[in-house]
Design a protein around this motif. Structure first.
Motif, PDB file in Angstrom:
ATOM      1  N   ARG A 208      85.895 -16.251 105.015  1.00  0.00           N
ATOM      2  CA  ARG A 208      85.329 -15.994 106.632  1.00  0.00           C
ATOM      3  C   ARG A 208      85.084 -14.967 106.710  1.00  0.00           C
ATOM      4  O   ARG A 208      84.195 -14.827 107.330  1.00  0.00           O
ATOM      5  N   ASP A 209      85.577 -13.867 106.564  1.00  0.00           N
ATOM      6  CA  ASP A 209      84.409 -12.318 106.613  1.00  0.00           C
ATOM      7  C   ASP A 209      83.682 -11.965 105.836  1.00  0.00           C
ATOM      8  O   ASP A 209      83.475 -10.835 106.939  1.00  0.00           O
ATOM      9  N   LEU A 210      83.325 -12.564 105.015  1.00  0.00           N
ATOM     10  CA  LEU A 210      82.560 -11.625 103.953  1.00  0.00           C
ATOM     11  C   LEU A 210      80.869 -12.683 104.132  1.00  0.00           C
ATOM     12  O   LEU A 210      80.025 -12.197 103.246  1.00  0.00           O
ATOM     13  N   ALA A 211      81.348 -13.514 105.417  1.00  0.00           N
ATOM     14  CA  ALA A 211      79.943 -14.890 105.054  1.00  0.00           C
ATOM     15  C   ALA A 211      78.885 -14.465 105.000  1.00  0.00           C
ATOM     16  O   ALA A 211      78.247 -14.926 104.569  1.00  0.00           O
ATOM     17  N   VAL A 212      78.375 -13.233 106.295  1.00  0.00           N
ATOM     18  CA  VAL A 212      77.379 -12.494 107.021  1.00  0.00           C
ATOM     19  C   VAL A 212      76.701 -11.658 105.147  1.00  0.00           C
ATOM     20  O   VAL A 212      75.569 -11.714 104.540  1.00  0.00           O
ATOM     21  N   GLU A 213      78.142 -11.463 104.910  1.00  0.00           N
ATOM     22  CA  GLU A 213      76.927 -10.043 103.146  1.00  0.00           C
ATOM     23  C   GLU A 213      76.780 -10.707 102.202  1.00  0.00           C
ATOM     24  O   GLU A 213      76.305 -10.493 101.610  1.00  0.00           O
ATOM     25  N   ILE A 214      77.630 -11.784 102.623  1.00  0.00           N
ATOM     26  CA  ILE A 214      77.498 -12.770 101.161  1.00  0.00           C
ATOM     27  C   ILE A 214      76.277 -13.700 101.385  1.00  0.00           C
ATOM     28  O   ILE A 214      75.416 -13.576 100.544  1.00  0.00           O
ATOM     29  N   ALA A 215      75.199 -13.683 102.768  1.00  0.00           N
ATOM     30  CA  ALA A 215      74.179 -14.277 102.849  1.00  0.00           C
ATOM     31  C   ALA A 215      72.646 -13.439 102.694  1.00  0.00           C
ATOM     32  O   ALA A 215      72.415 -13.804 101.770  1.00  0.00           O
ATOM     33  N   HIS A 216      73.612 -12.232 102.962  1.00  0.00           N
ATOM     34  CA  HIS A 216      72.510 -11.373 103.079  1.00  0.00           C
ATOM     35  C   HIS A 216      72.893 -10.509 100.875  1.00  0.00           C
ATOM     36  O   HIS A 216      70.972 -10.383 100.517  1.00  0.00           O
ATOM     37  N   HIS A 217      73.455 -10.593 100.752  1.00  0.00           N
ATOM     38  CA  HIS A 217      73.371 -10.523  99.078  1.00  0.00           C
ATOM     39  C   HIS A 217      72.765 -11.529  98.478  1.00  0.00           C
ATOM     40  O   HIS A 217      71.848 -11.243  97.733  1.00  0.00           O
TER      41      HIS A 217
ATOM     42  N   THR B  98      69.616 -13.223 100.119  1.00  0.00           N
ATOM     43  CA  THR B  98      68.834 -12.794  99.939  1.00  0.00           C
ATOM     44  C   THR B  98      68.059 -11.567  99.971  1.00  0.00           C
ATOM     45  O   THR B  98      66.551 -11.579  99.291  1.00  0.00           O
ATOM     46  N   ASN B  99      68.792 -10.318  99.685  1.00  0.00           N
ATOM     47  CA  ASN B  99      68.404  -9.044  99.168  1.00  0.00           C
ATOM     48  C   ASN B  99      69.263  -8.236  97.801  1.00  0.00           C
ATOM     49  O   ASN B  99      68.090  -7.605  97.597  1.00  0.00           O
ATOM     50  N   GLY B 100      69.894  -9.037  97.187  1.00  0.00           N
ATOM     51  CA  GLY B 100      70.119  -8.646  96.344  1.00  0.00           C
ATOM     52  C   GLY B 100      70.936  -7.268  95.854  1.00  0.00           C
ATOM     53  O   GLY B 100      71.128  -6.994  94.910  1.00  0.00           O
ATOM     54  N   PHE B 101      71.506  -6.917  97.389  1.00  0.00           N
ATOM     55  CA  PHE B 101      72.531  -6.327  97.723  1.00  0.00           C
ATOM     56  C   PHE B 101      73.844  -6.260  98.354  1.00  0.00           C
ATOM     57  O   PHE B 101      73.527  -6.955  99.067  1.00  0.00           O
ATOM     58  N   PRO B 102      74.825  -6.143  97.478  1.00  0.00           N
ATOM     59  CA  PRO B 102      75.922  -5.567  98.261  1.00  0.00           C
ATOM     60  C   PRO B 102      76.382  -5.397  99.468  1.00  0.00           C
ATOM     61  O   PRO B 102      76.189  -3.589  99.326  1.00  0.00           O
ATOM     62  N   GLY B 103      76.597  -5.262 100.689  1.00  0.00           N
ATOM     63  CA  GLY B 103      77.298  -4.777 101.688  1.00  0.00           C
ATOM     64  C   GLY B 103      78.712  -4.020 101.131  1.00  0.00           C
ATOM     65  O   GLY B 103      79.190  -4.476 100.146  1.00  0.00           O
ATOM     66  N   LYS B 104      79.148  -3.254 101.995  1.00  0.00           N
ATOM     67  CA  LYS B 104      80.311  -2.500 101.559  1.00  0.00           C
ATOM     68  C   LYS B 104      81.861  -2.871 101.277  1.00  0.00           C
ATOM     69  O   LYS B 104      82.173  -3.117 100.642  1.00  0.00           O
ATOM     70  N   ARG B 105      81.985  -4.032 102.067  1.00  0.00           N
ATOM     71  CA  ARG B 105      83.363  -4.171 102.115  1.00  0.00           C
ATOM     72  C   ARG B 105      83.147  -5.997 100.947  1.00  0.00           C
ATOM     73  O   ARG B 105      83.595  -6.043 100.165  1.00  0.00           O
ATOM     74  N   LEU B 106      81.318  -6.689 100.976  1.00  0.00           N
ATOM     75  CA  LEU B 106      81.130  -7.559  99.751  1.00  0.00           C
ATOM     76  C   LEU B 106      81.615  -6.662  99.266  1.00  0.00           C
ATOM     77  O   LEU B 106      82.023  -7.216  97.524  1.00  0.00           O
ATOM     78  N   ALA B 107      80.654  -5.601  98.366  1.00  0.00           N
ATOM     79  CA  ALA B 107      81.018  -5.147  97.112  1.00  0.00           C
ATOM     80  C   ALA B 107      82.540  -4.675  96.582  1.00  0.00           C
ATOM     81  O   ALA B 107      83.414  -4.447  95.328  1.00  0.00           O
ATOM     82  N   ALA B 108      83.218  -3.981  97.442  1.00  0.00           N
ATOM     83  CA  ALA B 108      84.800  -3.815  97.486  1.00  0.00           C
ATOM     84  C   ALA B 108      85.571  -5.075  97.035  1.00  0.00           C
ATOM     85  O   ALA B 108      86.106  -5.411  96.059  1.00  0.00           O
ATOM     86  N   ALA B 109      84.962  -5.921  98.095  1.00  0.00           N
ATOM     87  CA  ALA B 109      86.026  -7.149  97.328  1.00  0.00           C
ATOM     88  C   ALA B 109      85.731  -8.046  95.823  1.00  0.00           C
ATOM     89  O   ALA B 109      85.981  -8.167  95.347  1.00  0.00           O
ATOM     90  N   ILE B 110      84.189  -7.783  95.327  1.00  0.00           N
ATOM     91  CA  ILE B 110      83.826  -8.361  93.790  1.00  0.00           C
ATOM     92  C   ILE B 110      84.591  -7.616  93.196  1.00  0.00           C
ATOM     93  O   ILE B 110      85.141  -7.779  92.174  1.00  0.00           O
TER      94      ILE B 110
END
Length: 197
Positions: A41-50, A52-64
């Motif tokens: 839930r806290d990563l929804a926007v970063e997942i959508a951005h990834h 569409t643009n192929g790059f994870p945000g900082k919090r999404l990269a940490a989760a991955i």
């Protein structure tokens, strides 16, 4: 060892998160593990951005990194339209297709009615089989009427025991096995290959 819980619950409090926490606690009774929870839930926007643009945000990269570096995974999703949530699927879509190969995974889901319990077999298990993860035999589905009812605790304990056994087995596979007499156990194929060399 590191155990990661991926929760796709949307509400606060969330029965999906509650099920993930109960499963993690049960695994922790069988095998010592550091537990980390990834709230999608806290990563929804970063997942959508990834997506569409192929790059994870900082919090999404940490989760991955947490998920791909775990010794065991508990994945829990609410059921939407007789399947896993779109947020849940989107998260696993942004993870490299080979990153979960051989990783032990316990699949679980929550829903309003027991009629959706087959989501474990028809949606979650095939998804993780495609990712070549090792899915424990027992999945856990919790309908609204299951909370506080007989049976859920037993399913949680059985599934957690299976995940803990896989986690223990994989961690011991990383170090040479030693017999009671202290000698190293070498698989026959390795010994035969050494003799041929």
């Amino acid at each position: 060892m590191k155990l990661v819980v991926v929760s796709a619950g949307l509400s606060v409090p969330s029965s999906t998160r509650l099920l993930g926490d109960r499963l993690a606690a049960a695994v922790g009774r069988d095998v010592p593990a550091e537990v980390q929870v990834v709230e999608l839930r806290d990563l929804a926007v970063e997942i959508a951005h990834h997506l569409t643009n192929g790059f994870p945000g900082k919090r999404l990269a940490a989760a991955i990194d947490a998920v791909t570096g775990a010794d065991g995974l508990i994945v829990v999703t609410p059921v939407f339209s007789a399947s896993y949530s779109g947020l849940f699927k989107s998260f696993f879509d942004v993870i490299d297709k080979d990153a979960l190969t051989g990783r032990p995974v316990l699949v679980a889901a929550t829903g309003g009615t027991a009629r959706h319990s087959l989501v474990l077999e028809h949606a979650l298990r095939p998804l993780f089989a495609h990712l070549r993860a090792v899915v424990v035999p027992t999945g856990v589905y919790a309908a609204s009427e299951d909370w506080g009812a007989e049976g859920l605790d037993g399913r949680i304990e059985r599934a957690a025991g299976e995940l803990a056994a896989l986690m223990r087995g994989l961690s011991t596979a990383r170090v040479p096995a030693r017999g009671a007499d202290g000698f190293e156990v070498v698989p026959f194929e390795e010994r035969l290959a050494a003799l041929r060399a």
